[in-house]
Design a protein around this motif. Structure first.
Motif, PDB file in Angstrom:
ATOM      1  N   GLN A   1     -41.739 -15.041 -67.632  1.00 33.98           N
ATOM      2  CA  GLN A   1     -42.844 -15.112 -68.584  1.00 33.98           C
ATOM      3  C   GLN A   1     -42.371 -15.195 -70.036  1.00 33.98           C
ATOM      4  O   GLN A   1     -43.163 -15.495 -70.927  1.00 33.98           O
ATOM      5  N   ILE A   2     -41.091 -14.950 -70.298  1.00 34.57           N
ATOM      6  CA  ILE A   2     -40.614 -14.900 -71.682  1.00 34.57           C
ATOM      7  C   ILE A   2     -40.623 -16.289 -72.331  1.00 34.57           C
ATOM      8  O   ILE A   2     -41.244 -16.466 -73.391  1.00 34.57           O
TER       9      ILE A   2
ATOM     10  N   GLY B   1     -36.073 -17.894 -74.393  1.00 32.72           N
ATOM     11  CA  GLY B   1     -37.403 -17.659 -74.940  1.00 32.72           C
ATOM     12  C   GLY B   1     -37.379 -17.199 -76.382  1.00 32.72           C
ATOM     13  O   GLY B   1     -38.149 -17.678 -77.218  1.00 32.72           O
ATOM     14  N   LEU B   2     -36.475 -16.270 -76.706  1.00 35.96           N
ATOM     15  CA  LEU B   2     -36.389 -15.787 -78.083  1.00 35.96           C
ATOM     16  C   LEU B   2     -35.904 -16.873 -79.032  1.00 35.96           C
ATOM     17  O   LEU B   2     -36.420 -17.021 -80.138  1.00 35.96           O
ATOM     18  N   ASN B   3     -34.906 -17.623 -78.589  1.00 37.56           N
ATOM     19  CA  ASN B   3     -34.388 -18.677 -79.463  1.00 37.56           C
ATOM     20  C   ASN B   3     -35.445 -19.748 -79.715  1.00 37.56           C
ATOM     21  O   ASN B   3     -35.624 -20.213 -80.845  1.00 37.56           O
ATOM     22  N   MET B   4     -36.175 -20.121 -78.672  1.00 39.33           N
ATOM     23  CA  MET B   4     -37.235 -21.118 -78.810  1.00 39.33           C
ATOM     24  C   MET B   4     -38.299 -20.631 -79.792  1.00 39.33           C
ATOM     25  O   MET B   4     -38.730 -21.368 -80.685  1.00 39.33           O
TER      26      MET B   4
ATOM     27  N   PRO C   1     -46.041 -17.666 -82.854  1.00 37.31           N
ATOM     28  CA  PRO C   1     -46.677 -16.353 -83.079  1.00 37.31           C
ATOM     29  C   PRO C   1     -46.740 -15.532 -81.792  1.00 37.31           C
ATOM     30  O   PRO C   1     -47.768 -15.437 -81.133  1.00 37.31           O
ATOM     31  N   VAL C   2     -45.609 -14.926 -81.448  1.00 41.17           N
ATOM     32  CA  VAL C   2     -45.505 -14.187 -80.191  1.00 41.17           C
ATOM     33  C   VAL C   2     -44.847 -12.840 -80.434  1.00 41.17           C
ATOM     34  O   VAL C   2     -43.934 -12.721 -81.254  1.00 41.17           O
ATOM     35  N   ILE C   3     -45.337 -11.816 -79.743  1.00 40.97           N
ATOM     36  CA  ILE C   3     -44.696 -10.501 -79.756  1.00 40.97           C
ATOM     37  C   ILE C   3     -43.948 -10.335 -78.440  1.00 40.97           C
ATOM     38  O   ILE C   3     -44.554 -10.395 -77.365  1.00 40.97           O
ATOM     39  N   PHE C   4     -42.652 -10.132 -78.520  1.00 43.49           N
ATOM     40  CA  PHE C   4     -41.858  -9.800 -77.345  1.00 43.49           C
ATOM     41  C   PHE C   4     -41.791  -8.278 -77.271  1.00 43.49           C
ATOM     42  O   PHE C   4     -41.204  -7.640 -78.154  1.00 43.49           O
TER      43      PHE C   4
ATOM     44  N   VAL D   1     -42.001 -11.661 -83.210  1.00 40.90           N
ATOM     45  CA  VAL D   1     -41.582 -10.289 -83.527  1.00 40.90           C
ATOM     46  C   VAL D   1     -41.164  -9.632 -82.209  1.00 40.90           C
ATOM     47  O   VAL D   1     -41.849  -9.759 -81.196  1.00 40.90           O
ATOM     48  N   LEU D   2     -40.025  -8.951 -82.237  1.00 41.87           N
ATOM     49  CA  LEU D   2     -39.563  -8.201 -81.073  1.00 41.87           C
ATOM     50  C   LEU D   2     -39.816  -6.714 -81.288  1.00 41.87           C
ATOM     51  O   LEU D   2     -39.457  -6.167 -82.326  1.00 41.87           O
ATOM     52  N   ILE D   3     -40.463  -6.080 -80.314  1.00 48.64           N
ATOM     53  CA  ILE D   3     -40.648  -4.627 -80.331  1.00 48.64           C
ATOM     54  C   ILE D   3     -39.864  -4.042 -79.163  1.00 48.64           C
ATOM     55  O   ILE D   3     -40.038  -4.457 -78.012  1.00 48.64           O
ATOM     56  N   GLU D   4     -38.991  -3.089 -79.467  1.00 53.76           N
ATOM     57  CA  GLU D   4     -38.300  -2.358 -78.406  1.00 53.76           C
ATOM     58  C   GLU D   4     -38.887  -0.958 -78.349  1.00 53.76           C
ATOM     59  O   GLU D   4     -38.749  -0.174 -79.285  1.00 53.76           O
ATOM     60  N   ALA D   5     -39.571  -0.657 -77.258  1.00 51.81           N
ATOM     61  CA  ALA D   5     -40.202   0.653 -77.067  1.00 51.81           C
ATOM     62  C   ALA D   5     -39.276   1.524 -76.222  1.00 51.81           C
ATOM     63  O   ALA D   5     -39.037   1.239 -75.053  1.00 51.81           O
TER      64      ALA D   5
END
Length: 395
Positions: free
Chosen positions: A162-163, A199-202, A209-212, A274-278
């Motif tokens: 899904q990434i 996915g992140l590089n793309m 406009p995506v939050i990972f 934007v990447l969020i690490e929880a």
């Protein structure tokens, strides 16, 4: 035409300069202490009573759902289940900060996000029992939900798929001029898949406009994080790809809400990922096929039980005058009764017609599949007791 010289921002040195770990310190956002009070200098996000109570009540409901469905799997009523015990704040707190128009692409431990959006107990049950009321027509494993009206993309089992899909979907949202983003959930184990990097590089290159949203829960099934990677978690990878990054206490519902709300604002306003690490912990087994006692201690689990996100939120609500213990007990009792009633009802509903395997997939069913379908029907006719007409009881 702009200068595309990729060395334009690179500084130079005339000595061998070894870059070592520790040059970047990525802090973790915390707002709420385990006792329900705010950390010093922390500010709670703006939350009205209805939203705050909904966050708490949804987490309570999901814990009840998880407990009941693990029991149902042990009883042989469903084949498989994944609980989110201890991680409820990551899914629910983030979902609360989104717009209903935002697309959710989940891994398989975000049932809280789906419940927050309004997915009903009956819908959960029908999917897990793969009966005729399941909109996916029984073609998915249990807990592989999907709901178009709620903008919740159907879950895929393979990790990380899904990434890159989220990057593409978000790019489409941008091109269409929509005031919406995509949020993509995954665990730190899935971040070892190639799809994470693609996915992140793309998303970074195409300004999607995506939050990972990475749930770093400490284990990829039985593999602890320190055996998965040597770097500073997953957050450092976002920086490496030029992605704005936030690290947050995943057991702090207020911090998760605040981080996701800000990430959404950035993703929309700046048209960027934007990447969020929880940082959280999986108190439950990875799945009903897993036994965590083989790879971690009870003492370790107890340390994280003291950081329970539901209790933390309840104590904060109580300080605000928005929580009543008696009312919460009734809520839990009602949730248990509703889940049990929906379970009993769903397992008695007929399964989908066997013909749907091919006839509802192909406009013109190929001859070899027709032949296989005929053979399957003959087999079922020969052994009818092994193939019950209703959805309950896994044989």
């Amino acid at each position: 035409m702009k200068d595309r010289n990729h060395l334009a921002k690179v500084s130079t040195t005339h000595e061998v300069n070894i870059i070592e770990d520790g040059l970047i310190d990525i802090p973790m956002l915390q707002i709420l202490k385990p006792d329900g009070s705010l950390h010093e200098n922390a500010t709670a996000p703006e939350l009205d009573e209805a939203t705050a109570v909904k966050i708490h009540d949804t987490m309570e409901y999901i814990r009840v759902l998880d407990e009941r469905m693990i029991a149902a799997q042990r009883q042989g009523r469903i084949s498989f289940y994944l609980a989110s015990t201890g991680e409820e704040a990551a899914a629910v707190g983030s979902a609360a900060a989104l717009s209903e128009h935002d697309m959710i692409m989940s891994q398989y431990r975000e049932q809280g996000a789906l419940a927050y959006r309004g997915y009903t107990t009956s819908q959960f049950m029908n999917q897990m029992f793969s009966n005729k009321e399941d909109p996916n027509k029984g073609r998915q494993m249990p807990i592989h939900y999907g709901d178009k009206p709620l903008n919740f993309m159907t879950i895929s089992s393979p990790l990380g798929t899904q990434i890159p899909q989220a990057s593409g979907y978000a790019y489409g949202q941008k091109m269409a001029g929509n005031e919406a983003i995509t949020i993509c959930y995954f665990g730190e184990g899935a971040a070892s898949e190639g799809d994470f990097h693609a996915g992140l590089n793309m998303a970074a290159v195409l300004h999607c406009p995506v939050i990972f949203f990475c749930r770093n829960n400490g284990y990829a099934i039985s593999t602890p994080a320190d055996e998965q990677f040597a770097g500073d978690g997953i957050a450092s990878r976002g920086l490496g790809y030029g992605v704005k990054t936030i690290r947050v206490d995943g057991n702090d519902p207020l911090a998760v809400y605040a981080a996701t709300k800000r990430a959404r604002e950035i993703a929309l306003e700046e048209s960027c990922p934007v990447l969020i690490e929880a940082m959280t912990y999986r108190l439950a087994a990875h799945s009903t096929s897993d036994d965590p006692t083989g790879y971690r201690s009870r003492e370790e689990e107890d340390k994280w039980r003291a950081k329970d996100p539901i209790q933390r939120m309840a104590k904060w609500l109580e300080k605000k005058g928005w929580y009543d213990e008696a009312a919460n007990t009734k809520l839990i009792e009602k949730s248990r009764a509703d889940v049990l009633a929906a379970l009993k009802k769903s397992e008695k509903i007929d399964v989908n017609p066997i013909e749907d395997i091919v006839e509802d997939v192909y406009d013109d069913v190929p001859w070899h599949l027709k032949e296989q379908l005929d053979n399957l029907k003959s087999h079922i006719k020969q052994y009818p007791k092994a193939y019950p007409k209703t959805a309950g009881r896994v044989k």
